[in-house]
Scaffold this motif. Structure first.
Motif, PDB file in Angstrom:
ATOM      1  N   LYS A  34      -2.485   7.144  77.826  1.00  0.00           N
ATOM      2  CA  LYS A  34      -1.710   9.162  78.468  1.00  0.00           C
ATOM      3  C   LYS A  34      -2.954   9.802  78.314  1.00  0.00           C
ATOM      4  O   LYS A  34      -2.322  10.634  79.346  1.00  0.00           O
ATOM      5  N   ALA A  35      -4.663   9.328  78.036  1.00  0.00           N
ATOM      6  CA  ALA A  35      -5.656  10.515  78.628  1.00  0.00           C
ATOM      7  C   ALA A  35      -5.879  10.526  80.108  1.00  0.00           C
ATOM      8  O   ALA A  35      -5.653  11.840  80.176  1.00  0.00           O
ATOM      9  N   ARG A  36      -5.884   9.903  80.719  1.00  0.00           N
ATOM     10  CA  ARG A  36      -5.604   9.716  81.982  1.00  0.00           C
ATOM     11  C   ARG A  36      -4.389  10.069  83.131  1.00  0.00           C
ATOM     12  O   ARG A  36      -4.565  11.103  83.907  1.00  0.00           O
ATOM     13  N   ALA A  37      -3.131   9.656  82.430  1.00  0.00           N
ATOM     14  CA  ALA A  37      -2.324  10.728  82.843  1.00  0.00           C
ATOM     15  C   ALA A  37      -2.599  11.827  82.852  1.00  0.00           C
ATOM     16  O   ALA A  37      -1.928  12.951  83.695  1.00  0.00           O
ATOM     17  N   SER A  38      -2.846  12.672  81.424  1.00  0.00           N
ATOM     18  CA  SER A  38      -2.716  14.030  81.331  1.00  0.00           C
ATOM     19  C   SER A  38      -4.337  14.938  82.229  1.00  0.00           C
ATOM     20  O   SER A  38      -3.534  15.632  82.230  1.00  0.00           O
ATOM     21  N   ASP A  39      -4.817  14.066  82.530  1.00  0.00           N
ATOM     22  CA  ASP A  39      -6.317  14.499  83.363  1.00  0.00           C
ATOM     23  C   ASP A  39      -5.591  14.805  84.608  1.00  0.00           C
ATOM     24  O   ASP A  39      -6.054  15.770  85.422  1.00  0.00           O
ATOM     25  N   GLN A  40      -4.933  13.961  85.571  1.00  0.00           N
ATOM     26  CA  GLN A  40      -3.911  13.617  86.499  1.00  0.00           C
ATOM     27  C   GLN A  40      -2.993  14.490  87.297  1.00  0.00           C
ATOM     28  O   GLN A  40      -3.639  15.262  87.862  1.00  0.00           O
ATOM     29  N   ALA A  88      -3.192  17.219  84.848  1.00  0.00           N
ATOM     30  CA  ALA A  88      -3.623  18.782  84.443  1.00  0.00           C
ATOM     31  C   ALA A  88      -4.639  19.079  86.182  1.00  0.00           C
ATOM     32  O   ALA A  88      -4.772  19.969  87.072  1.00  0.00           O
ATOM     33  N   ALA A  89      -5.072  17.994  86.940  1.00  0.00           N
ATOM     34  CA  ALA A  89      -5.648  17.903  88.361  1.00  0.00           C
ATOM     35  C   ALA A  89      -4.643  18.343  89.097  1.00  0.00           C
ATOM     36  O   ALA A  89      -4.775  19.364  89.977  1.00  0.00           O
ATOM     37  N   ASP A  90      -3.741  17.964  89.614  1.00  0.00           N
ATOM     38  CA  ASP A  90      -2.415  18.215  89.989  1.00  0.00           C
ATOM     39  C   ASP A  90      -2.137  19.311  89.852  1.00  0.00           C
ATOM     40  O   ASP A  90      -1.840  19.932  91.660  1.00  0.00           O
ATOM     41  N   GLU A  91      -1.756  20.060  88.738  1.00  0.00           N
ATOM     42  CA  GLU A  91      -1.434  21.483  88.464  1.00  0.00           C
ATOM     43  C   GLU A  91      -2.627  22.435  89.336  1.00  0.00           C
ATOM     44  O   GLU A  91      -2.291  23.374  89.461  1.00  0.00           O
ATOM     45  N   ALA A  92      -3.755  21.626  89.057  1.00  0.00           N
ATOM     46  CA  ALA A  92      -4.363  23.183  89.416  1.00  0.00           C
ATOM     47  C   ALA A  92      -4.871  23.110  91.130  1.00  0.00           C
ATOM     48  O   ALA A  92      -4.597  23.968  91.856  1.00  0.00           O
ATOM     49  N   ALA A  93      -4.486  22.004  91.964  1.00  0.00           N
ATOM     50  CA  ALA A  93      -4.654  21.882  92.628  1.00  0.00           C
ATOM     51  C   ALA A  93      -3.095  22.698  93.349  1.00  0.00           C
ATOM     52  O   ALA A  93      -3.235  23.234  94.509  1.00  0.00           O
ATOM     53  N   GLN A  94      -2.268  22.595  92.673  1.00  0.00           N
ATOM     54  CA  GLN A  94      -0.957  23.317  93.402  1.00  0.00           C
ATOM     55  C   GLN A  94      -0.879  24.559  93.276  1.00  0.00           C
ATOM     56  O   GLN A  94      -0.248  25.460  93.904  1.00  0.00           O
ATOM     57  N   ASP A  95      -2.143  25.417  92.108  1.00  0.00           N
ATOM     58  CA  ASP A  95      -2.412  26.170  91.841  1.00  0.00           C
ATOM     59  C   ASP A  95      -2.728  26.789  93.439  1.00  0.00           C
ATOM     60  O   ASP A  95      -2.902  28.031  93.333  1.00  0.00           O
ATOM     61  N   ASP A  96      -3.755  26.844  93.477  1.00  0.00           N
ATOM     62  CA  ASP A  96      -4.917  26.503  94.506  1.00  0.00           C
ATOM     63  C   ASP A  96      -4.205  26.597  95.753  1.00  0.00           C
ATOM     64  O   ASP A  96      -4.271  27.615  96.427  1.00  0.00           O
ATOM     65  N   ARG A  97      -2.861  25.582  95.645  1.00  0.00           N
ATOM     66  CA  ARG A  97      -2.594  26.307  97.428  1.00  0.00           C
ATOM     67  C   ARG A  97      -1.847  26.771  97.671  1.00  0.00           C
ATOM     68  O   ARG A  97      -1.509  27.719  98.149  1.00  0.00           O
ATOM     69  N   ILE A  98      -0.806  27.731  95.981  1.00  0.00           N
ATOM     70  CA  ILE A  98      -0.085  28.756  95.807  1.00  0.00           C
ATOM     71  C   ILE A  98      -1.126  29.949  96.493  1.00  0.00           C
ATOM     72  O   ILE A  98      -0.345  30.978  96.586  1.00  0.00           O
TER      73      ILE A  98
END
Length: 95
Positions: free
Chosen positions: A25-31, A33-43
């Motif tokens: 679960k910790a790995r999934a939440s870290d992944q 968060a990383a996906d959301e940060a990358a998406q925010d950067d692209r936006i």
């Protein structure tokens, strides 16, 4: 002797399973968060590309009507000849 091992084995199995589930679960939440940060950067990069460039401030000089009045006044005073007045007026009007 066997009675004692079974509760310990059961506790070890339950504890190990809980540890692995928490780690997953910790790995999934870290992944996530990383996906959301990358998406925010692209936006934000796309928004910067789509934003219109800042427009240059218009010249603070006199308006076209004011300039026409000035050259008309110079023409009336005799400073400009008819040909010079016509050329200056054509230059201001862009034709």
């Amino acid at each position: 002797m066997f009675r004692r091992r079974r509760p310990l084995l059961r506790a070890a199995a339950v504890g190990g399973g809980a540890y692995l589930a928490g780690k997953h679960k910790a790995r999934a939440s870290d992944q996530q968060a990383a996906d959301e940060a990358a998406q925010d950067d692209r936006i934000s990069q796309l928004e910067q590309q789509q934003a219109p460039p800042p427009q240059a401030a218009p010249a603070a000089g006199p308006s076209m009507a004011d300039q026409l009045q000035q050259i008309a006044a110079l023409h009336q005073q005799g400073v400009l000849t008819d040909d010079e007045f016509a050329a200056a007026k054509a230059k201001l009007l862009g034709s």
